[in-house]
Design a protein around this motif. Structure first.
Motif, short mmCIF file in Angstrom:
data_model
loop_
_atom_site.label_atom_id
_atom_site.label_comp_id
_atom_site.label_asym_id
_atom_site.label_seq_id
_atom_site.Cartn_x
_atom_site.Cartn_y
_atom_site.Cartn_z
N MET A 1 0.08 14.34 -8.65
CA MET A 1 0.80 15.36 -7.84
C MET A 1 2.38 15.19 -8.24
O MET A 1 2.84 14.38 -8.45
CB MET A 1 0.50 14.96 -6.55
CG MET A 1 -1.05 15.23 -6.23
SD MET A 1 -1.49 14.99 -4.48
CE MET A 1 -1.02 16.60 -4.03
N LYS A 2 2.85 16.33 -8.39
CA LYS A 2 3.88 16.80 -9.10
C LYS A 2 5.41 16.07 -8.01
O LYS A 2 6.10 15.40 -8.72
CB LYS A 2 4.36 18.20 -9.19
CG LYS A 2 5.83 18.34 -9.58
CD LYS A 2 5.96 19.98 -9.73
CE LYS A 2 7.30 20.27 -10.34
NZ LYS A 2 7.79 21.73 -10.26
N HIS A 3 4.98 16.02 -6.88
CA HIS A 3 6.08 15.55 -6.01
C HIS A 3 5.68 14.22 -5.28
O HIS A 3 6.35 13.77 -4.31
CB HIS A 3 6.49 16.26 -4.83
CG HIS A 3 6.79 17.72 -5.22
ND1 HIS A 3 8.09 17.88 -5.93
CD2 HIS A 3 6.50 18.79 -5.12
CE1 HIS A 3 8.39 19.03 -6.56
NE2 HIS A 3 7.52 19.69 -5.98
N HIS A 4 4.60 13.47 -5.79
CA HIS A 4 4.31 12.25 -5.28
C HIS A 4 5.37 11.06 -5.80
O HIS A 4 5.84 11.23 -7.12
CB HIS A 4 2.71 11.77 -5.82
CG HIS A 4 2.38 10.47 -5.33
ND1 HIS A 4 2.85 9.10 -5.56
CD2 HIS A 4 1.31 10.45 -4.06
CE1 HIS A 4 1.95 8.45 -4.82
NE2 HIS A 4 1.45 9.16 -3.91
N PRO A 5 5.65 10.11 -5.02
CA PRO A 5 6.76 9.29 -5.25
C PRO A 5 6.13 8.55 -6.98
O PRO A 5 7.24 8.22 -7.61
CB PRO A 5 6.79 8.26 -4.17
CG PRO A 5 5.65 8.40 -3.67
CD PRO A 5 5.33 10.06 -3.63
N LEU A 6 5.03 8.38 -7.08
CA LEU A 6 4.85 7.77 -8.42
C LEU A 6 4.99 8.61 -9.54
O LEU A 6 5.43 7.98 -10.58
CB LEU A 6 3.23 6.96 -8.26
CG LEU A 6 2.96 6.18 -7.40
CD1 LEU A 6 1.41 5.45 -7.24
CD2 LEU A 6 3.81 4.78 -7.22
N ASN A 7 4.80 9.84 -9.28
CA ASN A 7 5.09 10.78 -10.35
C ASN A 7 6.48 10.84 -10.44
O ASN A 7 7.02 11.11 -11.96
CB ASN A 7 4.31 12.05 -10.06
CG ASN A 7 4.36 12.88 -11.34
OD1 ASN A 7 3.85 12.57 -12.32
ND2 ASN A 7 4.94 14.12 -11.18
N LEU A 8 7.33 10.79 -9.42
CA LEU A 8 8.67 10.99 -9.67
C LEU A 8 9.26 9.67 -10.47
O LEU A 8 10.02 9.94 -11.23
CB LEU A 8 9.63 10.70 -8.14
CG LEU A 8 9.19 12.23 -7.41
CD1 LEU A 8 10.16 11.93 -6.24
CD2 LEU A 8 9.59 13.37 -8.26
N PHE A 252 1.16 5.14 -0.67
CA PHE A 252 0.88 5.87 -1.70
C PHE A 252 -0.15 6.76 -1.73
O PHE A 252 -0.45 7.76 -2.68
CB PHE A 252 1.11 5.10 -3.00
CG PHE A 252 2.37 4.47 -3.17
CD1 PHE A 252 3.51 5.10 -3.18
CD2 PHE A 252 2.54 2.97 -2.85
CE1 PHE A 252 4.60 4.63 -3.67
CE2 PHE A 252 3.79 2.27 -3.11
CZ PHE A 252 4.98 3.38 -3.48
N TRP A 253 -1.27 6.43 -1.14
CA TRP A 253 -2.62 7.22 -0.91
C TRP A 253 -2.60 8.17 -0.11
O TRP A 253 -3.64 9.03 0.13
CB TRP A 253 -3.81 6.14 -0.75
CG TRP A 253 -3.89 5.24 -1.94
CD1 TRP A 253 -3.40 3.86 -1.78
CD2 TRP A 253 -4.53 5.36 -3.01
NE1 TRP A 253 -3.43 3.44 -3.11
CE2 TRP A 253 -4.34 4.22 -3.78
CE3 TRP A 253 -5.33 6.43 -3.69
CZ2 TRP A 253 -4.97 4.07 -4.89
CZ3 TRP A 253 -5.88 6.16 -4.90
CH2 TRP A 253 -5.46 4.95 -5.72
N ARG A 254 -1.53 8.62 0.59
CA ARG A 254 -1.34 9.75 1.47
C ARG A 254 -0.93 11.13 0.98
O ARG A 254 -0.30 11.69 1.34
CB ARG A 254 -0.27 9.43 2.90
CG ARG A 254 -0.57 8.13 3.36
CD ARG A 254 0.52 7.84 4.51
NE ARG A 254 0.57 8.83 5.66
CZ ARG A 254 1.26 8.47 6.34
NH1 ARG A 254 2.05 7.36 6.62
NH2 ARG A 254 1.31 9.50 7.57
N TYR A 255 -2.05 11.47 0.07
CA TYR A 255 -1.79 12.72 -0.81
C TYR A 255 -1.61 13.95 0.09
O TYR A 255 -1.16 14.98 -0.06
CB TYR A 255 -2.91 12.88 -1.85
CG TYR A 255 -2.99 11.74 -2.86
CD1 TYR A 255 -1.88 11.97 -4.08
CD2 TYR A 255 -3.78 10.88 -2.91
CE1 TYR A 255 -1.96 10.90 -5.12
CE2 TYR A 255 -3.85 9.97 -3.82
CZ TYR A 255 -2.71 9.98 -4.88
OH TYR A 255 -2.93 9.14 -5.72
#
Length: 373
Positions: A1-8, A252-255
């Motif tokens: 997901m674009k704005h997920h912290p792991l993607n950032l 991190f799983w709270r999409y």
């Protein structure tokens, strides 16, 4: 997901390599692979990386096996040999990895890794450093603490310098120019020599990644025996928890939680963000004790608790390991903490879940319940 912290964090890492490794045509040297299936063969996960037959990671209690041939990858390194065999000499791999583990604020059976590999042929390596002369990358030497038997001292020195400076600068890019770093000697089956990079975080040294000079045997098996190179691997959650001050890996799983995701809705992935706790509800703490059976695995119980209790399970930990000398039986006692992240969990709701876990443990693991409180 674009704005997920792991993607950032992933975008920051990719941007760093794209910016600092450019070829003569002004194109990025590194290619990125982030959608490779996590289902791999045992050969890919272990043998291709020279993991010893008796290594602990091969145990059924440590990895997720699908059958005698396939498993869920335990590291993104599983794809190294295949990608090298296609002719790639510089790439990054991102993906989810699976290891059987306990469940608490810093451990979860699924997490994400980033992998990087850079290979060179002889003249390419030396010309990169503007070194002229009759230098070679291979020799028939002996293995010692600083090099492999086939590598020359000069080649290893250049690779080590580039590898360490690359990763130190990545740490500066993520955590700021003032962050303190140090290198620690390490061991990995697929690199030699090997190191871990640590950063000073809140007054303590924190290991953030592992790296090293790739084993030549691995490269030869992958069809790149005429090249030499380095590799590194890092856990995205471990870095992101420090980078954004996220206290619990399960966050991190709270999409679908807008309270969590909205905090990372930024255009620039390098925007400084400090996570703010969305909500807090009381815990429900229970204990479960049972007699063990032959072949019992602690990780099997952790898996069962997660499967039955789902995200309501906040933590599971072993609190007592007891042996009855007359009965000649072992007993374990676990503390299980329940907490719903979206509402206050009632005692009645927690009782039902706890009972279901006890019944499932008895049925699936064959344990004999002593008491559940």
């Amino acid at each position: 997901m674009k704005h997920h912290p792991l993607n950032l964090l992933k975008r920051q890492i990719v941007d760093y390599f794209y910016k600092n490794f450019i070829n003569r045509q002004k194109n990025p040297v590194f290619s990125v692979y982030d959608s490779i299936s996590p289902v791999v063969t045992l050969h890919q996960n272990f043998d291709s990386l020279l993991v010893p037959e008796d290594h602990v990671s091969r145990k059924l209690s440590e990895s997720f096996y699908l059958n005698s041939e396939y498993m869920l990858r335990a590291h993104t390194s599983s794809h190294q040999s295949d990608l090298i065999r296609t002719g790639l000499n510089a790439f990054l791999v991102f993906g989810d990895v699976y290891r059987r583990d306990t469940i608490d604020s810093s451990h979860y059976p699924i997490f994400h890794q980033a992998e990087g590999v850079r290979l060179y042929r002889g003249q390419e390596l030396f010309s990169k450093m503007n070194i002229t002369g009759d230098y070679q990358i291979f020799e028939n030497g002996e293995k010692n603490e600083t090099k492999q038997p086939l590598h020359t001292k000069e080649a290893v020195m250049i690779l080590e310098h580039e590898l360490k400076s690359t990763l130190e600068n990545l740490a500066f890019e993520l955590f700021g120019k003032d962050v303190e770093t140090q290198w620690v000697d390490a061991y990995f089956p697929f690199t030699h020599p090997s190191w871990e990079l640590e950063i000073k975080f809140q007054g303590e040294w924190l290991e953030v990644l592992g790296c090293g000079i790739m084993e030549q045997e691995l490269l030869t098996a992958a069809g790149a025996g005429d090249q030499i190179g380095w590799a590194f691997g890092l856990g995205l959650e471990r870095l992101a928890m420090r980078l954004y001050s996220i206290p619990d890996i399960r966050q991190f799983w709270r999409y679908n939680d807008s309270g969590f995701m909205s905090q990372f809705d930024v255009k620039d992935p390098s925007t400084p963000i400090k996570y703010k706790e969305v909500s807090s509800y009381p815990q429900r703490i229970y204990n479960m004790s049972f007699w063990l059976t032959d072949g019992y695995s602690e990780n099997d119980f952790y898996d069962l608790v997660r499967n039955v209790g789902g995200d309501v399970v906040e933590q599971v930990r072993l609190t007592d390991d007891f042996y009855h000398p007359k009965m000649k039986r072992h007993s374990h006692c676990y503390e299980i903490v329940y907490r719903d992240m979206s509402k206050s969990l009632s005692k009645e709701e927690a009782n039902i879940i706890h009972k279901q876990i006890g019944e499932a443990a008895s049925k699936e693991l064959g344990v004999e319940n002593r008491w559940n409180l």
